[in-house]
Design a protein around this motif. Structure first.
Motif, PDB file in Angstrom:
ATOM      1  N   LYS A   5      46.635 -22.727  -0.842  1.00  0.00           N
ATOM      2  CA  LYS A   5      48.083 -22.507  -0.909  1.00  0.00           C
ATOM      3  C   LYS A   5      48.836 -23.350   0.124  1.00  0.00           C
ATOM      4  O   LYS A   5      49.828 -23.978  -0.222  1.00  0.00           O
ATOM      5  CB  LYS A   5      48.398 -21.020  -0.742  1.00  0.00           C
ATOM      6  N   LYS A   7      47.921 -26.192   1.401  1.00  0.00           N
ATOM      7  CA  LYS A   7      47.809 -27.597   0.973  1.00  0.00           C
ATOM      8  C   LYS A   7      48.768 -27.871  -0.181  1.00  0.00           C
ATOM      9  O   LYS A   7      49.428 -28.904  -0.231  1.00  0.00           O
ATOM     10  CB  LYS A   7      46.376 -27.918   0.565  1.00  0.00           C
ATOM     11  N   ALA A   8      48.849 -26.968  -1.110  1.00  0.00           N
ATOM     12  CA  ALA A   8      49.753 -27.134  -2.252  1.00  0.00           C
ATOM     13  C   ALA A   8      51.201 -27.147  -1.771  1.00  0.00           C
ATOM     14  O   ALA A   8      52.037 -27.929  -2.263  1.00  0.00           O
ATOM     15  CB  ALA A   8      49.538 -26.024  -3.263  1.00  0.00           C
TER      16      ALA A   8
END
Length: 109
Positions: A5, A7-8
């Protein structure tokens, strides 16, 4: 999985920032193009106005001077003959015609 999450979110934030930069660049270019188009329109309007004024002046000259076309044709013919005379004088050898003119008496004297 909890690592995915953040990284996104980082990727999404970078993508939004890049999209925003691209959008602002495109907006700047569009504004510049619009300003250039307005400048060119103004030039065209000015040119068209000048042409219309010159046409009006020419119409007025033709009304005030009905024989203007004939006069203009005479001026053109006069210029053509003057150019032809210069060419003929040059063909005679430059100054030779001047010497003859000094020796010959003028008409009526």
């Amino acid at each position: 999985m909890s690592d995915a999450k953040p990284k996104a979110a980082v990727v999404l934030a970078l993508a939004r920032a890049e999209a925003g930069a691209v959008f602002h660049e495109l907006q700047r270019r569009a504004d510049a193009a619009e300003a250039d188009a307005m400048r060119l329109r103004a030039l065209l309007i000015r040119r068209d106005t000048e042409i219309a004024q010159l046409r009006d002046e020419l119409r007025l000259l033709h009304v005030e001077t009905p024989d203007l076309r004939t006069r203009l044709e005479l001026v053109r013919e006069n210029r053509r003959q003057a150019e032809q005379l210069v060419a003929l004088r040059r063909a005679l050898g430059g100054g030779a015609w001047r010497a003859e003119a000094r020796v010959r008496p003028a008409f009526g004297t």
